[in-house]
Design an enzyme around this catalytic site. Sequence first.
Site, PDB file in Angstrom:
ATOM      1  N   ASP A   1       0.816  -1.209   0.000  1.00 18.82           N
ATOM      2  CA  ASP A   1       0.000   0.000   0.000  1.00 18.82           C
ATOM      3  C   ASP A   1       0.858   1.272   0.000  1.00 18.82           C
ATOM      4  O   ASP A   1       2.044   1.257   0.329  1.00 18.82           O
ATOM      5  CB  ASP A   1      -0.889   0.037   1.240  1.00 18.82           C
ATOM      6  CG  ASP A   1      -2.040  -0.952   1.170  1.00 18.82           C
ATOM      7  OD1 ASP A   1      -2.053  -1.789   0.239  1.00 18.82           O
ATOM      8  OD2 ASP A   1      -2.917  -0.894   2.047  1.00 18.82           O
TER       9      ASP A   1
ATOM     10  N   HIS B   1       3.598  -2.588   2.951  1.00 18.66           N
ATOM     11  CA  HIS B   1       3.642  -1.194   2.523  1.00 18.66           C
ATOM     12  C   HIS B   1       4.901  -0.863   1.738  1.00 18.66           C
ATOM     13  O   HIS B   1       5.982  -1.397   2.026  1.00 18.66           O
ATOM     14  CB  HIS B   1       3.541  -0.269   3.750  1.00 18.66           C
ATOM     15  CG  HIS B   1       2.195  -0.313   4.406  1.00 18.66           C
ATOM     16  ND1 HIS B   1       1.831  -1.313   5.278  1.00 18.66           N
ATOM     17  CD2 HIS B   1       1.114   0.514   4.289  1.00 18.66           C
ATOM     18  CE1 HIS B   1       0.589  -1.100   5.686  1.00 18.66           C
ATOM     19  NE2 HIS B   1       0.133  -0.003   5.108  1.00 18.66           N
TER      20      HIS B   1
END
Length: 327
Positions: A41, A184
């Site tokens: 992300d 991430h």
Amino acid sequence: MSLRHVIRLAVVATAVAIGGVAVAAPSSAATCNGYVGLTFDDGPTGSTSALLTVLRNNGVRATMFNIGQNAQNNRSAAQAQVAAGMWVGNHSWSHAHMTTMSQAQMQSDLSQTSTAIQSATGTRPVLFRPPYGETNSTLQSVASSLGMRQVIWDVDSQDWNGASVSTIVANAGRLQAGQVILMHDGLQTTRDAIPQIMANLTSRNLCPGMISSSTGRAVAPDGGSTPPPTTPPPGGGSCTATATTPNVWGDRYNTSVTVSGASTWAVVVAITAPQKVVTIWNGTATWDSSGNVMTMRSNGSGNTFGFTTMFNGNSSARPQIRSCTAG
């Protein structure tokens, strides 16, 4: 291209005389018993290039849930994601708490994000991940109206929460076939964990896959409807690597790999520990930190390369070809 086609380890049952004793190579083929969705992300960031390097070196295709304003401000990094074979999803325009928005605001936010991602990459997202995992029926309906399926996660790596490399690896070790993990972009600990995550997945015959826009589950890379880029990316295209084991002895065996679809290429091969490659030919090899994942690159010696692997007590495993990348 199906990963099941890329990972074609068609083992040729060839008898080799060893001191007058004929030894037949096993006829079983190494395949993926399931797929998991590795997701990252909050990109693209200034560290996206480093992340893509680690992913490609480990034969990983992953889903990148991009923030719209990041894609707009880092167009080349967004393009690099697709060029590296990644899938891109919508992660909102600015990572706001979207459940506090009106329906019209949600519509504007997600539409603007998808447009920015498509402008940068040529691919319009078919997957949406709500920031913080916060969602409601209105947000899901808006995403669906824009042609996107909502995807949360089954496993949280906790990389965003300061987790160590070992903790990230341990969390990823809980992944089961069809499941999705949250990670991430922009974190060194996450990049450092990827080789160990892949070693664990390989040991369990799990492979990175795409996330189906129909079910939200991880499937084989050709198993969903994520559209390809509207124009081919510069370099980083696909090719096919097919491996056979024509020679097997009591303590070692040879693997021969033929590449089609490209004259220059990089093939990622996973070796099952404690097996160990001792000799290579017709290519230039580099290894990841685990010593179990080899990237073989063309060196002008043609489109067939090979290597000798010592059993070291494991005579049943065979190498798994994770990916073949042209250029």
